[in-house]
Scaffold this active site. Structure first.
Site, PDB file in Angstrom:
ATOM      1  N   LYS A  35      -0.220  -5.355   6.048  1.00  0.00           N
ATOM      2  CA  LYS A  35       1.111  -5.964   6.097  1.00  0.00           C
ATOM      3  C   LYS A  35       1.442  -6.527   7.476  1.00  0.00           C
ATOM      4  O   LYS A  35       2.011  -7.620   7.586  1.00  0.00           O
ATOM      5  CB  LYS A  35       2.179  -4.962   5.667  1.00  0.00           C
ATOM      6  CG  LYS A  35       2.417  -3.820   6.635  1.00  0.00           C
ATOM      7  CD  LYS A  35       3.578  -2.954   6.195  1.00  0.00           C
ATOM      8  CE  LYS A  35       3.808  -1.832   7.187  1.00  0.00           C
ATOM      9  NZ  LYS A  35       4.139  -2.324   8.540  1.00  0.00           N
ATOM     10  N   THR A  36       1.107  -5.795   8.540  1.00  0.00           N
ATOM     11  CA  THR A  36       1.409  -6.277   9.893  1.00  0.00           C
ATOM     12  C   THR A  36       0.608  -7.535  10.190  1.00  0.00           C
ATOM     13  O   THR A  36       1.099  -8.468  10.841  1.00  0.00           O
ATOM     14  CB  THR A  36       1.100  -5.186  10.929  1.00  0.00           C
ATOM     15  OG1 THR A  36       1.804  -3.986  10.575  1.00  0.00           O
ATOM     16  CG2 THR A  36       1.519  -5.623  12.322  1.00  0.00           C
ATOM     17  N   ASP A 220       9.999  -6.399   9.106  1.00  0.00           N
ATOM     18  CA  ASP A 220       8.944  -5.435   8.783  1.00  0.00           C
ATOM     19  C   ASP A 220       9.569  -4.148   8.236  1.00  0.00           C
ATOM     20  O   ASP A 220      10.723  -3.836   8.544  1.00  0.00           O
ATOM     21  CB  ASP A 220       8.137  -5.135  10.052  1.00  0.00           C
ATOM     22  CG  ASP A 220       6.826  -4.425   9.754  1.00  0.00           C
ATOM     23  OD1 ASP A 220       6.424  -4.370   8.579  1.00  0.00           O
ATOM     24  OD2 ASP A 220       6.207  -3.923  10.711  1.00  0.00           O
ATOM     25  N   GLU A 221       8.820  -3.392   7.431  1.00  0.00           N
ATOM     26  CA  GLU A 221       9.260  -2.088   6.891  1.00  0.00           C
ATOM     27  C   GLU A 221      10.645  -2.204   6.246  1.00  0.00           C
ATOM     28  O   GLU A 221      11.545  -1.391   6.497  1.00  0.00           O
ATOM     29  CB  GLU A 221       9.282  -1.030   7.999  1.00  0.00           C
ATOM     30  CG  GLU A 221       7.952  -0.821   8.717  1.00  0.00           C
ATOM     31  CD  GLU A 221       6.941  -0.042   7.891  1.00  0.00           C
ATOM     32  OE1 GLU A 221       7.198   0.188   6.689  1.00  0.00           O
ATOM     33  OE2 GLU A 221       5.888   0.316   8.431  1.00  0.00           O
ATOM     34  N   GLN A 251       6.757   3.680  -0.159  1.00  0.00           N
ATOM     35  CA  GLN A 251       6.697   4.388   1.117  1.00  0.00           C
ATOM     36  C   GLN A 251       8.081   4.548   1.741  1.00  0.00           C
ATOM     37  O   GLN A 251       8.208   4.725   2.958  1.00  0.00           O
ATOM     38  CB  GLN A 251       5.759   3.661   2.088  1.00  0.00           C
ATOM     39  CG  GLN A 251       4.312   3.644   1.630  1.00  0.00           C
ATOM     40  CD  GLN A 251       3.375   3.099   2.688  1.00  0.00           C
ATOM     41  OE1 GLN A 251       3.081   3.740   3.708  1.00  0.00           O
ATOM     42  NE2 GLN A 251       2.880   1.892   2.461  1.00  0.00           N
ATOM     43  N   ARG A 603      -2.960   8.416   3.932  1.00  0.00           N
ATOM     44  CA  ARG A 603      -3.319   8.416   5.349  1.00  0.00           C
ATOM     45  C   ARG A 603      -4.830   8.601   5.533  1.00  0.00           C
ATOM     46  O   ARG A 603      -5.366   8.332   6.597  1.00  0.00           O
ATOM     47  CB  ARG A 603      -2.613   9.553   6.109  1.00  0.00           C
ATOM     48  CG  ARG A 603      -1.099   9.557   6.151  1.00  0.00           C
ATOM     49  CD  ARG A 603      -0.511   8.239   6.563  1.00  0.00           C
ATOM     50  NE  ARG A 603      -0.198   7.436   5.385  1.00  0.00           N
ATOM     51  CZ  ARG A 603       0.050   6.131   5.417  1.00  0.00           C
ATOM     52  NH1 ARG A 603      -0.005   5.477   6.561  1.00  0.00           N
ATOM     53  NH2 ARG A 603       0.335   5.463   4.318  1.00  0.00           N
TER      54      ARG A 603
END
Length: 722
Positions: A35-36, A220-221, A251, A603
């Site tokens: 995503k980043t 973002d997020e 998330q 993770r």
């Protein structure tokens, strides 16, 4: 990097998102899907194609680290600096706007930012001024109430208290707190966003200016936005500027601190003609881990929907370990970690995740016994350390002596003979005269309201601040910091402390000088000192110190968000612990707990181990537990159950992921069994809960009714079966 090169290193779906024509977009980005990368490439693409210039872009992140990383990525791709581009956190950008438009915001030009700790001090002072008992009205509770109201966009007069005694009193505390902040020129973190939103609403011309300026808004997020952040974004985009939001509803794990999952779920309703792109290809985890995580999160309702997949291998099954108690669980985890280390896994690529901080104690003890170095990730950061906060409080007084929070923090630090009684007299004078503590201190000295010795100490403190202010006028920033540390005797006090802690604190203060020397002031409207202080407040709670020694990482599941490791241990999968007992009675909380489990599972890159215990001691009480419902939601085909090791005999989990059945325990040294009642000459009766070793060195752990848990060597304990 030209446009073709920019797009060549993306997969098809990433390329679709990056090269889409201008318009509202929602990028549903799964864990490990890049995503980043997509967000940074989108910005670089818009600039490279000439769609916008750098100064017409507003990119919002949630951490300063993410903002720096994004800026660096963009500059690398464009091979040019983009200093004029607005990339930062919600709080950082709001701070920048308020500094530029302090008059429209109704703030003094030199307003100071209160971090969380100083905000709490201010709340405590408000409670004292209102003569409220802190035992009945806990300061932290009042602080939480104030911030929660601001996050929802509510001033004291807008809070609906229903004439209930508790809410009514909290609103009064909120109002009194606001008055103190206004008088002292203080702005807390929540205020940054609320004040910015109010300022734009009240000044249509100013709003129109920034709507024209920010032709593209990227966030973002997005799943972590709260009410005021969402309102802030909608306001800036209300003129039709396209919004590019990247996030993952699966998330969203910060509902407890105000994040609203509804914001991303209703995005397509609030922003017209939104194109939705799903990033589902995962570049992090094995197929087994992803399939298990997909099955788990599918149990949640109202999802935007996606299914993670990978072109990589299926990998190893997820290990499921059922322990007799938390001690045996910890021993298994650490034994398994040692095996990974022996086979070449780097320690820092191993993480133990847990739902509650209280779980770490047993894990730490086991790591210490095994002599495996570890680090509690998310420990105290540089600008949060007490000695650094003391130093920045002095610096804030050099900039603004009317800063009450800073005055109160260091008026007697280091100790200079100004006791609590004298400080209270100063507080009372400030309340009576409606002035700052600095002004009140002068009045107390002039009116001889305290004993001569205390008055002299107060005068010395005032003279110290005035002297430092005058002496440092023409100094460089790092020289001001160095002079302050010497004149205040902060540095000398810690250097005189010959303990390891004293040396560490002295080194931290010296590092503050280095930080000031390396600081670059990017806020032209601010003095270098004020900019540095704003930087310190905004950075508090972020970043990590030097890694130093290779260490196994321990952290809560919330802390693990955004991180990844080769090997992950997800411990304590028990009802009441995970999902947490508080989640069972509140709507939506159970689904958030499931999302938290999903985050923990994703993770792991190569190996995931999930464990739980039949008996766990938490908060001083021994609790008999049931396996978490989340285990029954993971298909058996992705799991491999692990039996107890022979040297650590324990009851063995035997009923599949949905069962709580246990097989008979093996016999241990001395003829005892786990769960057997025994008697000791000194400690009385107890239950055998664990064992380790064999032969003459065999030990058992016995939980005694009157003495708690004890480890005893069987050969010498003379235990008798009851």
């Amino acid at each position: 990097m030209d446009i073709s090169d920019l797009l060549d290193n993306l997969n098809d779906v990433q390329r679709e998102a990056v090269a889409a024509p201008p318009g509202n977009m929602l990028i549903v980005a799964g864990a490990g899907s890049g995503k980043t990368r997509v967000l940074a490439h989108r910005i670089a693409y818009l600039i490279r194609t000439g769609e916008v210039s750098p100064q017409e872009i507003l990119a919002v992140t949630f951490t300063n680290k993410a903002a720096r990383s994004m800026r660096e990525r963009i500059e690398d791709m464009l091979d040019m600096p983009v200093r004029q581009m607005w990339v930062g956190t919600f709080h950082g950008i709001a701070h920048r706007l308020l500094r530029a438009h302090w008059q429209e915001a109704g703030l003094p030009q030199g307003f100071q930012i209160l971090d969380s700790d100083d905000q709490l001090r201010t709340v405590k002072r408000v409670l004292r001024s209102m003569e409220l008992d802190e035992a009945r009205w806990p300061p932290k509770q009042a602080q939480w109430f104030i911030n929660a109201q601001k996050d929802e966009g509510r001033r004291p007069e807008h809070v609906d208290h229903h004439n209930a005694a508790y809410e009514l009193q909290m609103v009064k505390i909120y109002a009194a707190y606001e008055e103190v902040c206004k008088r002292s020129g203080l702005v807390d973190f929540a205020e940054l966003l609320l004040r910015t939103h109010e300022t734009l609403l009240k000044n249509p011309g100013l709003l129109a200016h920034y709507q024209r300026r920010f032709r593209h808004i990227l966030v973002d997020e997005f799943q972590d936005t709260n009410t005021i952040q969402y309102a802030w974004l909608k306001l800036l985009a209300s003129s039709g500027n396209p919004m590019f939001a990247v996030g993952d509803d699966d998330q969203s794990i910060y509902g407890w601190r105000g994040a609203r999952i509804e914001n991303i779920q209703r995005y397509t309703e609030d922003f017209a003609n939104t194109q939705t792109v799903r990033l589902e290809q995962n570049y992090r985890s094995t197929g087994n881990i992803l399939s298990a995580a997909n099955a788990l999160i599918a149990k949640n309702d109202g999802r935007l929907g996606k299914n993670l997949w990978t072109e990589g291998s299926e990998g190893e099954p997820i290990l499921l370990y059922a322990a007799f108690n938390d001690l045996e669980e910890a021993r298994y985890i650490i034994s398994n970690i040692q095996t990974h280390i022996d086979h070449g896994t780097v320690k820092s690529e191993i993480a133990i995740l847990y739902r509650s901080n209280a779980q770490s104690r047993v894990l730490e003890s086991a790591l210490q016994r095994a002599e495996i170095p570890y680090r509690i990730y998310g420990g105290q950061r540089f600008f949060e350390r007490a000695e650094i906060k003391n130093a920045t409080a002095y610096l804030r007084l050099l900039s603004n002596p009317h800063d009450d929070a800073s005055f109160e923090r260091v008026v007697n630090t280091p100790t200079r003979g100004i006791g609590e009684r004298s400080v209270q007299v100063v507080r009372d004078m400030a309340k009576q005269n409606q002035c700052s503590l600095w002004q009140a201190a002068g009045e107390v000295i002039a009116s001889k309201s305290v004993a001569a010795r205390s008055a002299n100490a107060l005068q010395s403190f005032i003279s110290l601040i005035e002297g430092m202010t005058t002496a440092s006028q023409e100094m460089e920033l790092f020289e001001k910091v160095e002079h302050m540390l010497q004149a205040s005797t902060l540095l000398a006090t810690h250097q005189a402390d010959k303990t390891e802690k004293g040396a560490m604190r002295a080194e931290n203060l010296e590092e503050l000088i280095t930080a000031a020397r390396q600081f670059e002031n990017e806020e032209e409207e601010l003095s270098e000192l004020d900019s540095f202080l704003a930087h310190a407040a905004l950075e508090a709670g972020e970043g990590q110190g030097s890694e130093g020694e290779e260490c196994v990482q321990l952290m809560t599941l919330h802390t693990a968000k955004g991180l990844e490791f080769d090997v992950v241990y997800l411990s304590g999968l028990e009802e009441g612990l995970f999902p947490h007992r508080m989640s069972l009675d509140e709507p939506g909380r159970l689904e958030e707990e499931r999302r938290l489990c999903y985050v923990g599972m994703t993770r792991a890159r190569q190996q995931l181990c999930i464990s739980y215990a039949e008996i766990r001691r938490l908060h001083g009480q021994e609790q008999y537990t049931q396996a978490s419902r989340f285990l029954s939601e993971i298909p058996d085909e992705y799991l491999r159950e692990v039996r107890a090791r022979a040297s650590h005999s324990a009851a063995v989990y035997s009923g599949g992921t949905s069962s709580t059945g246990w097989s008979a325990p093996q016999q241990i040294a001395g003829g005892f069994q786990l769960g057997q009642r025994v008697s000791h000459a000194k400690f009385g009766e107890g239950v055998v809960t664990s064992s380790e070793g064999d032969g003459a060195h065999a030990r058992v752990q016995v939980n005694f009714s009157d003495y708690g848990s004890k480890w005893l060597v069987i050969a010498y304990a003379n235990l008798q079966a009851v």
